[in-house]
Design a protein around this motif. Structure first.
Motif, PDB file in Angstrom:
ATOM      1  N   GLY A 139     -21.923  -5.198  36.434  1.00  0.00           N
ATOM      2  CA  GLY A 139     -21.770  -3.955  37.122  1.00  0.00           C
ATOM      3  C   GLY A 139     -20.838  -2.872  36.147  1.00  0.00           C
ATOM      4  O   GLY A 139     -21.484  -1.679  36.336  1.00  0.00           O
TER       5      GLY A 139
ATOM      6  N   GLU B 259     -25.123   4.670  33.648  1.00  0.00           N
ATOM      7  CA  GLU B 259     -25.309   5.474  34.728  1.00  0.00           C
ATOM      8  C   GLU B 259     -24.585   6.618  34.342  1.00  0.00           C
ATOM      9  O   GLU B 259     -25.059   7.937  34.173  1.00  0.00           O
ATOM     10  CB  GLU B 259     -25.208   5.194  36.223  1.00  0.00           C
ATOM     11  CG  GLU B 259     -25.345   6.306  37.154  1.00  0.00           C
ATOM     12  CD  GLU B 259     -25.076   6.002  38.339  1.00  0.00           C
ATOM     13  OE1 GLU B 259     -25.870   6.058  39.218  1.00  0.00           O
ATOM     14  OE2 GLU B 259     -23.894   5.932  38.613  1.00  0.00           O
TER      15      GLU B 259
ATOM     16  N   ARG C  28     -27.835  14.395  32.056  1.00  0.00           N
ATOM     17  CA  ARG C  28     -28.535  15.438  32.979  1.00  0.00           C
ATOM     18  C   ARG C  28     -27.571  16.696  33.262  1.00  0.00           C
ATOM     19  O   ARG C  28     -27.962  17.839  33.272  1.00  0.00           O
ATOM     20  CB  ARG C  28     -28.490  14.658  34.317  1.00  0.00           C
ATOM     21  CG  ARG C  28     -29.720  15.395  35.307  1.00  0.00           C
ATOM     22  CD  ARG C  28     -30.065  14.655  36.452  1.00  0.00           C
ATOM     23  NE  ARG C  28     -29.256  14.549  37.481  1.00  0.00           N
ATOM     24  CZ  ARG C  28     -29.151  13.772  38.423  1.00  0.00           C
ATOM     25  NH1 ARG C  28     -30.160  12.809  38.374  1.00  0.00           N
ATOM     26  NH2 ARG C  28     -28.149  13.775  39.397  1.00  0.00           N
TER      27      ARG C  28
ATOM     28  N   LEU D 294     -23.819  -1.489  34.226  1.00  0.00           N
ATOM     29  CA  LEU D 294     -24.508  -0.363  34.721  1.00  0.00           C
ATOM     30  C   LEU D 294     -23.643   1.046  35.065  1.00  0.00           C
ATOM     31  O   LEU D 294     -24.521   2.058  34.737  1.00  0.00           O
ATOM     32  CB  LEU D 294     -25.106  -0.960  36.061  1.00  0.00           C
ATOM     33  CG  LEU D 294     -26.184  -2.067  36.023  1.00  0.00           C
ATOM     34  CD1 LEU D 294     -26.192  -2.555  37.224  1.00  0.00           C
ATOM     35  CD2 LEU D 294     -27.360  -1.513  35.439  1.00  0.00           C
ATOM     36  N   ALA D 295     -22.748   0.770  35.364  1.00  0.00           N
ATOM     37  CA  ALA D 295     -22.019   2.176  35.789  1.00  0.00           C
ATOM     38  C   ALA D 295     -21.706   3.011  34.575  1.00  0.00           C
ATOM     39  O   ALA D 295     -22.173   4.280  34.522  1.00  0.00           O
ATOM     40  CB  ALA D 295     -20.532   1.632  36.438  1.00  0.00           C
TER      41      ALA D 295
ATOM     42  N   GLU E 123     -33.143   8.448  41.853  1.00  0.00           N
ATOM     43  CA  GLU E 123     -32.407   9.412  41.012  1.00  0.00           C
ATOM     44  C   GLU E 123     -30.754   8.505  40.938  1.00  0.00           C
ATOM     45  O   GLU E 123     -30.448   8.037  41.790  1.00  0.00           O
ATOM     46  CB  GLU E 123     -32.088  10.579  41.769  1.00  0.00           C
ATOM     47  CG  GLU E 123     -32.927  11.867  41.497  1.00  0.00           C
ATOM     48  CD  GLU E 123     -32.590  12.789  42.483  1.00  0.00           C
ATOM     49  OE1 GLU E 123     -31.765  13.083  43.041  1.00  0.00           O
ATOM     50  OE2 GLU E 123     -33.690  13.590  42.819  1.00  0.00           O
ATOM     51  N   ASP E 124     -30.445   8.614  39.762  1.00  0.00           N
ATOM     52  CA  ASP E 124     -29.021   8.138  39.767  1.00  0.00           C
ATOM     53  C   ASP E 124     -27.830   8.991  40.727  1.00  0.00           C
ATOM     54  O   ASP E 124     -28.262   9.910  40.916  1.00  0.00           O
ATOM     55  CB  ASP E 124     -28.424   8.517  38.287  1.00  0.00           C
ATOM     56  CG  ASP E 124     -28.932   7.579  37.320  1.00  0.00           C
ATOM     57  OD1 ASP E 124     -29.106   6.316  37.585  1.00  0.00           O
ATOM     58  OD2 ASP E 124     -29.396   7.831  36.085  1.00  0.00           O
ATOM     59  N   GLY E 125     -27.018   8.346  41.057  1.00  0.00           N
ATOM     60  CA  GLY E 125     -26.094   8.672  41.997  1.00  0.00           C
ATOM     61  C   GLY E 125     -26.540   8.788  43.358  1.00  0.00           C
ATOM     62  O   GLY E 125     -25.921   9.277  44.275  1.00  0.00           O
TER      63      GLY E 125
ATOM     64  N   GLY F 121     -30.530   1.097  38.855  1.00  0.00           N
ATOM     65  CA  GLY F 121     -30.071  -0.038  37.979  1.00  0.00           C
ATOM     66  C   GLY F 121     -30.891  -1.264  37.590  1.00  0.00           C
ATOM     67  O   GLY F 121     -30.969  -1.590  36.433  1.00  0.00           O
TER      68      GLY F 121
ATOM     69  N   SER G  68     -26.591   8.331  31.341  1.00  0.00           N
ATOM     70  CA  SER G  68     -27.698   9.322  32.058  1.00  0.00           C
ATOM     71  C   SER G  68     -27.219  10.638  32.955  1.00  0.00           C
ATOM     72  O   SER G  68     -28.001  11.500  32.678  1.00  0.00           O
ATOM     73  CB  SER G  68     -28.738   8.420  32.816  1.00  0.00           C
ATOM     74  OG  SER G  68     -28.658   8.657  34.015  1.00  0.00           O
ATOM     75  N   LEU G  69     -26.106  10.547  33.412  1.00  0.00           N
ATOM     76  CA  LEU G  69     -25.737  11.581  34.159  1.00  0.00           C
ATOM     77  C   LEU G  69     -25.177  12.622  33.268  1.00  0.00           C
ATOM     78  O   LEU G  69     -25.317  13.821  33.673  1.00  0.00           O
ATOM     79  CB  LEU G  69     -24.660  11.351  35.301  1.00  0.00           C
ATOM     80  CG  LEU G  69     -25.052  10.466  36.486  1.00  0.00           C
ATOM     81  CD1 LEU G  69     -23.911   9.971  37.155  1.00  0.00           C
ATOM     82  CD2 LEU G  69     -26.053  11.152  37.179  1.00  0.00           C
TER      83      LEU G  69
ATOM     84  N   GLY H  23     -23.158   5.920  43.548  1.00  0.00           N
ATOM     85  CA  GLY H  23     -23.469   6.105  42.199  1.00  0.00           C
ATOM     86  C   GLY H  23     -22.380   5.088  41.435  1.00  0.00           C
ATOM     87  O   GLY H  23     -21.785   5.460  40.459  1.00  0.00           O
ATOM     88  N   LEU H  24     -22.652   3.884  41.481  1.00  0.00           N
ATOM     89  CA  LEU H  24     -21.917   2.808  40.671  1.00  0.00           C
ATOM     90  C   LEU H  24     -22.824   2.266  39.824  1.00  0.00           C
ATOM     91  O   LEU H  24     -22.574   1.230  39.259  1.00  0.00           O
ATOM     92  CB  LEU H  24     -21.308   1.926  41.499  1.00  0.00           C
ATOM     93  CG  LEU H  24     -19.928   2.581  42.369  1.00  0.00           C
ATOM     94  CD1 LEU H  24     -19.347   1.426  43.228  1.00  0.00           C
ATOM     95  CD2 LEU H  24     -18.914   3.197  41.253  1.00  0.00           C
ATOM     96  N   GLY H  25     -24.134   3.057  39.605  1.00  0.00           N
ATOM     97  CA  GLY H  25     -24.933   2.453  38.763  1.00  0.00           C
ATOM     98  C   GLY H  25     -25.853   1.214  39.225  1.00  0.00           C
ATOM     99  O   GLY H  25     -26.806   0.993  38.620  1.00  0.00           O
TER     100      GLY H  25
END
Ligand SMILES: Nc1ncnc2c1ncn2[C@@H]1O[C@H](COP(=O)(O)OP(=O)(O)OP(=O)(O)O)[C@@H](O)[C@H]1O
Ligand SMILES: [Mg+2]
Lengths: 337, 133
Positions: A80, A87, A94, A83-84, B91-93, B106, A90-91, B99-101
């Motif tokens: 987990g 993310e 962006r 994954l965070a 979309e992410d988030g 994921g 990737s954010l 938005g914890l992925g």
């Protein structure tokens, strides 16, 4: 890929071995540096746990089976976090992309503002406009005709950021399409209001003050659409007067009449046009008082109009601890002789 | 001979059963412990979505052998309400978990290939593949 893993494996093993023998801060420091490298190599938390497990299996003679098993649970938990982390990356990309798009938009917006210098004997002119974010919801405009008469405006779109900025570009083109009224403040606002009322959402408002300076008669004509009052400074009495006006904000209704006012200027007198980013400047959470703003302006009155607006901005920026909450625009027009 | 398993998802038990089957096959195919955990997490997320949003559906898990490559493929199928705006969901988030992925983006990250097919009021089919390296 495999090579990289192997190198990391060896480095980690050496480090862990060192640590188990010496328990030294030095090794912990290396571990901290190593974590940066792992992040750079895109190693996810679950991979780190897995690395740790395999290294410890090799290093310790006969490690307890229970202890090793516990890493499987830890690995599962770390998925987990991995994954965070992904993310987040990737954010972040962006965000960078949005930032660079916004930079382009901000440059485009900047190009909508006039950039010629006003060189008229009768008048000393200065303007300073700083957005709170990248894009500004403030707009200013000025122009000089062949006789040295000047038109000048400050507008404020209620709202901030990109929507406000887009609205601002419409104002600019609408004003460009009204060349005949450039020295007739009330008529200009009436026409502009019609365009704005037709083109913007009901929940958007624009305030604007428009003034024109007659270089022969030394008169300042002005009209306002719900904008912050201008200030008039009299050199003779060393006093400021707020120029009160009536007039509805732009865009509410398509048929609005604006009243035109006039003020005679003596040599040394000046007019200040501003946006609410100036008057709603906050010091320790409280709005700055008009008295205080006048004091600051007065302090720099011996300077040129451009130096004045620059100095006033620097001072207000400093007292707000360099955190601008709202777009800031200040324009000064002074009669020279 | 290629192995495949179907697990019915009608309760949280189904989610655990699908995880179990996925982990077992992943191990057999030869994935290491990190990838096993990733594949299992992907299965978990897909199965949870079926359970939460479609009430019931199936998870199919199969071994893949394609031009010398080996891998594992997960397919989640349901006849639930479908996803209205797939682009947004990817979309992410966006996920409700804030938005914890996790969630579908994921799953896409955990796996190598990801195909989503959803029709409003008609159900959802999501396939995801991970190749052995
Ligand atoms: N099988 C499905 N059937 C119908 N809608 C679905 C299905 N799977 C996902 N959705 C919709 O897509 C959205 C996003 O799903 P996703 O798994 O990415 O996030 P989530 O379930 O909201 O949060 P979490 O991060 O806890 O998984 C869900 O909120 C749901 O509306
Ligand atoms: Mg989900």
């Amino acid at each position: 890929m495999e090579d990289k893993k192997l190198t990391m494996y060896h480095l980690y093993k050496e480090m862990l071995n060192n640590y188990m023998q010496s328990k030294s801060e030095h090794t912990l420091y290396s571990a901290q540096q190593f974590s940066k490298e792992m992040l750079e190599k895109d190693m996810s938390p679950e991979e780190v746990v897995s690395l740790h497990k395999s290294v410890i299996t090799e290093l310790v003679n006969d490690p307890s089976g229970e202890l090793l098993d516990s890493f499987d649970l830890l690995l599962e938990v770390m998925i987990g976090y991995g994954l965070a982390h992904r993310e987040h990356l990737s954010l972040r990309d962006r965000q960078r992309q949005l930032d660079s798009e916004l930079n382009v938009a901000a440059r485009m917006q900047q190009s909508l503002l006039p950039n010629n210098k006003i060189e008229v004997e009768a008048v000393d002119f200065g303007v300073k406009s700083v957005p709170a974010g990248k894009m500004s919801g403030d707009y200013y405009h000025y122009f000089v005709d062949e006789h040295g008469n000047i038109g000048a405006a400050v507008a404020d779109v209620i709202g901030k950021g990109v929507p406000a900025a887009m609205c601002m570009s419409m104002i600019k083109y609408a004003m460009d399409s009204l060349p005949e009224q450039r020295l007739q403040p009330a008529a200009l606002l009436e026409n502009l209001n019609r365009v704005v009322a037709r083109n913007i959402d009901d929940d958007m408002f624009i305030t604007m003050v428009y003034g024109s300076y007659d270089s022969k008669k030394h008169q300042f004509h002005f009209a306002s659409a719900g904008h912050e009052p201008c200030l008039y400074y009299s050199a003779d009495t060393d006093d400021f007067h707020e120029l009160k006006t009536k007039g509805l904000v732009l865009g509410v209704s398509s048929k609005v009449r604006y009243e035109e006012y006039v003020r005679d200027l003596n040599p040394g007198d000046f007019i200040v046009l501003l946006s609410d980013g100036v008057t709603e400047c906050r010091i320790n959470g409280e709005f700055i008082e008009m008295k205080h703003i006048k004091q600051i302006i007065r302090k720099y009155k011996h300077l040129s109009a451009q130096q004045m607006v620059d100095q006033v901005y620097s001072e207000l920026e400093k007292i707000q601890e360099f955190q601008l909450r709202d777009d800031f625009t200040l324009l000064i027009l002074r009669r020279n002789v | 001979m290629q192995v495949h398993t179907h697990v019915e998802i009608t309760s949280e038990w189904g989610i655990v059963a699908a995880r179990q089957a996925g982990r077992k096959l992943a191990r057999e195919v030869g994935f290491g412990s990190v990838d096993q955990a990733r594949i299992t997490t992907a299965i978990s997320e897909l199965a949870r979505n079926i359970y939460l949003y479609a009430n019931k559906g199936q998870i199919k898990i199969e071994e893949l052998a394609d031009a010398g490559k080996r891998g594992i493929k997960i397919t989640a199928v349901d006849n639930g309400p479908g996803i209205k705006d797939v682009r947004r969901v990817m979309e992410d988030g966006f996920t409700t978990s804030g938005g914890l992925g996790a969630g579908l983006p994921g799953v896409k990250r955990l796996m190598d290939e990801f195909i989503i097919d959803s029709e409003l009021n008609n159900g959802t089919k999501i396939s995801a593949i991970k190749w052995l390296r």
